[in-house]
Design an enzyme around this catalytic site. Structure first.
Site, PDB file in Angstrom:
ATOM      1  N   GLY A 188      66.918 -38.351  38.633  1.00  0.00           N
ATOM      2  CA  GLY A 188      68.140 -38.287  39.451  1.00  0.00           C
ATOM      3  C   GLY A 188      68.534 -36.832  39.640  1.00  0.00           C
ATOM      4  O   GLY A 188      69.711 -36.478  39.594  1.00  0.00           O
ATOM      5  N   ASP A 211      64.253 -38.558  42.539  1.00  0.00           N
ATOM      6  CA  ASP A 211      65.510 -39.172  43.008  1.00  0.00           C
ATOM      7  C   ASP A 211      65.190 -40.207  44.086  1.00  0.00           C
ATOM      8  O   ASP A 211      64.027 -40.364  44.466  1.00  0.00           O
ATOM      9  CB  ASP A 211      66.484 -38.100  43.542  1.00  0.00           C
ATOM     10  CG  ASP A 211      67.944 -38.506  43.363  1.00  0.00           C
ATOM     11  OD1 ASP A 211      68.341 -39.568  43.878  1.00  0.00           O
ATOM     12  OD2 ASP A 211      68.697 -37.765  42.702  1.00  0.00           O
ATOM     13  N   ASN A 235      62.658 -45.270  42.293  1.00  0.00           N
ATOM     14  CA  ASN A 235      63.796 -45.984  41.720  1.00  0.00           C
ATOM     15  C   ASN A 235      63.601 -46.025  40.204  1.00  0.00           C
ATOM     16  O   ASN A 235      62.601 -46.579  39.729  1.00  0.00           O
ATOM     17  CB  ASN A 235      63.797 -47.403  42.312  1.00  0.00           C
ATOM     18  CG  ASN A 235      64.905 -48.259  41.763  1.00  0.00           C
ATOM     19  OD1 ASN A 235      65.568 -47.920  40.775  1.00  0.00           O
ATOM     20  ND2 ASN A 235      65.113 -49.397  42.397  1.00  0.00           N
ATOM     21  N   PHE A 236      64.542 -45.426  39.459  1.00  0.00           N
ATOM     22  CA  PHE A 236      64.321 -45.327  38.004  1.00  0.00           C
ATOM     23  C   PHE A 236      64.418 -46.668  37.264  1.00  0.00           C
ATOM     24  O   PHE A 236      64.183 -46.726  36.073  1.00  0.00           O
ATOM     25  CB  PHE A 236      65.152 -44.234  37.342  1.00  0.00           C
ATOM     26  CG  PHE A 236      66.628 -44.173  37.671  1.00  0.00           C
ATOM     27  CD1 PHE A 236      67.433 -45.298  37.631  1.00  0.00           C
ATOM     28  CD2 PHE A 236      67.204 -42.935  37.965  1.00  0.00           C
ATOM     29  CE1 PHE A 236      68.788 -45.208  37.897  1.00  0.00           C
ATOM     30  CE2 PHE A 236      68.573 -42.834  38.247  1.00  0.00           C
ATOM     31  CZ  PHE A 236      69.369 -43.972  38.211  1.00  0.00           C
ATOM     32  N   LYS A 249      70.843 -35.762  33.687  1.00  0.00           N
ATOM     33  CA  LYS A 249      72.131 -35.054  33.705  1.00  0.00           C
ATOM     34  C   LYS A 249      73.110 -35.804  34.618  1.00  0.00           C
ATOM     35  O   LYS A 249      72.843 -35.956  35.810  1.00  0.00           O
ATOM     36  CB  LYS A 249      71.956 -33.605  34.166  1.00  0.00           C
ATOM     37  CG  LYS A 249      73.285 -32.821  34.126  1.00  0.00           C
ATOM     38  CD  LYS A 249      73.094 -31.337  34.232  1.00  0.00           C
ATOM     39  CE  LYS A 249      72.928 -30.857  35.634  1.00  0.00           C
ATOM     40  NZ  LYS A 249      74.098 -31.052  36.519  1.00  0.00           N
ATOM     41  N   HIS A 253      76.203 -42.002  32.729  1.00  0.00           N
ATOM     42  CA  HIS A 253      77.635 -42.377  32.836  1.00  0.00           C
ATOM     43  C   HIS A 253      77.909 -43.170  34.126  1.00  0.00           C
ATOM     44  O   HIS A 253      78.986 -43.708  34.301  1.00  0.00           O
ATOM     45  CB  HIS A 253      78.554 -41.153  32.691  1.00  0.00           C
ATOM     46  CG  HIS A 253      78.665 -40.288  33.913  1.00  0.00           C
ATOM     47  ND1 HIS A 253      79.772 -39.533  34.202  1.00  0.00           N
ATOM     48  CD2 HIS A 253      77.786 -40.051  34.930  1.00  0.00           C
ATOM     49  CE1 HIS A 253      79.579 -38.869  35.336  1.00  0.00           C
ATOM     50  NE2 HIS A 253      78.385 -39.164  35.792  1.00  0.00           N
TER      51      HIS A 253
HETATM   52  C1  SAM Z   1      75.853 -38.105  39.647  1.00  0.00           C
HETATM   53  S1  SAM Z   1      74.379 -37.708  40.472  1.00  0.00           S
HETATM   54  C2  SAM Z   1      73.681 -36.494  39.369  1.00  0.00           C
HETATM   55  C3  SAM Z   1      72.774 -35.527  40.065  1.00  0.00           C
HETATM   56  C4  SAM Z   1      72.162 -34.438  39.180  1.00  0.00           C
HETATM   57  N1  SAM Z   1      71.470 -34.983  38.043  1.00  0.00           N
HETATM   58  C5  SAM Z   1      73.218 -33.466  38.739  1.00  0.00           C
HETATM   59  O1  SAM Z   1      73.614 -33.461  37.580  1.00  0.00           O
HETATM   60  O2  SAM Z   1      73.686 -32.690  39.586  1.00  0.00           O
HETATM   61  C6  SAM Z   1      73.371 -39.138  40.168  1.00  0.00           C
HETATM   62  C7  SAM Z   1      72.027 -39.107  40.868  1.00  0.00           C
HETATM   63  O3  SAM Z   1      71.301 -40.320  40.525  1.00  0.00           O
HETATM   64  C8  SAM Z   1      70.575 -40.718  41.668  1.00  0.00           C
HETATM   65  N2  SAM Z   1      70.228 -42.151  41.602  1.00  0.00           N
HETATM   66  C9  SAM Z   1      71.079 -43.206  41.662  1.00  0.00           C
HETATM   67  N3  SAM Z   1      70.401 -44.362  41.557  1.00  0.00           N
HETATM   68  C10 SAM Z   1      69.085 -44.030  41.437  1.00  0.00           C
HETATM   69  C11 SAM Z   1      67.891 -44.813  41.276  1.00  0.00           C
HETATM   70  N4  SAM Z   1      67.937 -46.165  41.225  1.00  0.00           N
HETATM   71  N5  SAM Z   1      66.714 -44.156  41.170  1.00  0.00           N
HETATM   72  C12 SAM Z   1      66.661 -42.783  41.218  1.00  0.00           C
HETATM   73  N6  SAM Z   1      67.765 -42.005  41.357  1.00  0.00           N
HETATM   74  C13 SAM Z   1      68.960 -42.622  41.469  1.00  0.00           C
HETATM   75  C14 SAM Z   1      71.525 -40.398  42.814  1.00  0.00           C
HETATM   76  O4  SAM Z   1      70.854 -40.342  44.056  1.00  0.00           O
HETATM   77  C15 SAM Z   1      72.112 -39.063  42.375  1.00  0.00           C
HETATM   78  O5  SAM Z   1      71.379 -37.980  42.875  1.00  0.00           O
END
Ligand code: SAM
Length: 343
Positions: A188, A211, A235-236, A249, A253
């Protein structure tokens, strides 16, 4: 003018009341001043409200009332010159919200129309214990689906995450030695700033920024790019690239305990022997929560049905997903928990 004791009492009551009941108006006002670039106009010197009104192209009387509002709030944004009423000057706070200010995108994100609409039904969530805000307000399944419909909001979100990472970067890079890992995946990782900075500092490390496709499809000139960093969409909940180290990071949450477990189990299947997981999150200390931490906790509840966690909650979560907490770092911002897989 004589101020009697009753007036002092009344003023105190009004102050207490204002502190608790005016947040909605302030947030909307802030959205407006960000949209019209008020902070930029005052950045290069004090100005009379008529000059500001001309520059931002709004009615003079409205402009004066807006400037006066933010000069009267606690931790005021501007200062009104008492010798020259109607003239306003910048403060160090207002400079942070200018075009080149480090809080501009974060301020815009938090007060954006999307956020405001999502928050409107917070009392319903508190009554029922479950948020349906994205479904009710935008007719989408989850918060993340809003990105597919609203590109402007998606870009602002990514921009704000990048600026947030920029604030945190030194604290993370100075604290941890990533040089021993061959491959690190930032799960992500969004904009990619963190993994690019790690690879720049540790030239033998290969980085992967992982991501969703909808996030990584931003034009490549807008993202950081080191030749040792690969951008992988996925997709994680389904699969993640194999690696010696993973960074999460501000990810967990966003998810319920059950969903966090599913993410961690995907990592568990792909982590190499002896690998580590770096979880950068807030660790809530119940004896000294900050105002921002408890704000984020409720924001997570309303937008994602998730929460901020205490150390015990984190430990319990990791344990049930098959990970051991090796170390806890509360001197970094965000805090960090380093995990290894239980054998
Ligand atoms: C709150 S942001 C944090 C971004 C980065 N890690 C930072 O700290 O700046 C959460 C990230 O999780 C990604 N995300 C949400 N669901 C996801 C999924 N199923 N698979 C991969 N990434 C995902 C979102 O696209 C987003 O970029």
């Amino acid at each position: 003018m004589q101020v009697n004791e009753t007036s002092i009492e009344i003023n105190k009551s009004i102050e207490v009341m204002t502190n608790f009941v005016t947040g909605h108006l302030q947030s909307r006002m802030f959205y407006f001043i960000m949209k019209h670039g008020f902070c930029d106009i005052l950045e290069d010197g004090a100005k009379h409200y008529t000059e500001v009104a001309k520059a931002v192209n709004i009615n003079e009387n409205v402009c004066y009332r807006v400037l006066r509002y933010f000069s009267a709030t606690p931790n005021n944004l501007w200062v009104e010159d008492k010798e020259n009423i109607g003239t306003f000057r910048k403060t160090t706070s207002s400079s942070m919200f200018t075009k080149s200010g480090k809080l501009k995108s974060i301020g815009e994100l938090q007060t954006h129309d999307v956020m405001y609409k999502l928050i409107e039904c917070l009392p319903d969530t508190l009554e029922s214990g479950k948020s349906n805000a994205p479904q009710t307000v935008f007719n989408v399944d989850t918060f993340w689906d809003i990105f597919k419909e609203n590109k402007e909001y998606k870009n602002l979100f990514t921009h704000a995450m990048r600026d947030c990472t920029d604030l945190e970067l030194k604290s993370v890079l100075n604290r941890f030695d990533f040089s021993k890992f061959k491959t690190i995946v930032d799960i992500g990782g969004s904009h990619g700033l963190l993994i690019n900075s790690i690879v720049e500092k540790n030239s033998k490390v290969k980085g992967i920024n992982f991501d969703m496709g909808v996030i990584l499809d931003t034009p490549s000139e807008q993202r950081s790019h080191n030749q040792n960093v690969e951008y992988v969409s996925g997709n994680f909940f389904e699969s993640v690239p194999e690696a010696d180290a993973y960074i999460l990071k501000h990810i967990l949450h966003n998810w319920s305990d059950e969903d966090c477990s599913r993410i961690l189990k995907t990592i568990s299947k792909n982590i190499r022997k002896g690998g580590q997981v770096f979880v950068f999150e807030t660790v809530i200390n119940p004896k000294s929560c900050t105002r921002f931490e408890v704000f984020m906790d409720l924001l997570m509840m309303q937008t994602l049905n998730s929460k901020e966690r205490t150390l015990n909650e984190w430990k319990h979560l990791f344990d049930s997903a098959g990970f051991r907490v090796e170390s806890v770092h509360d001197d970094t911002r965000p805090h960090c928990l380093v995990l290894t897989k239980k054998e």
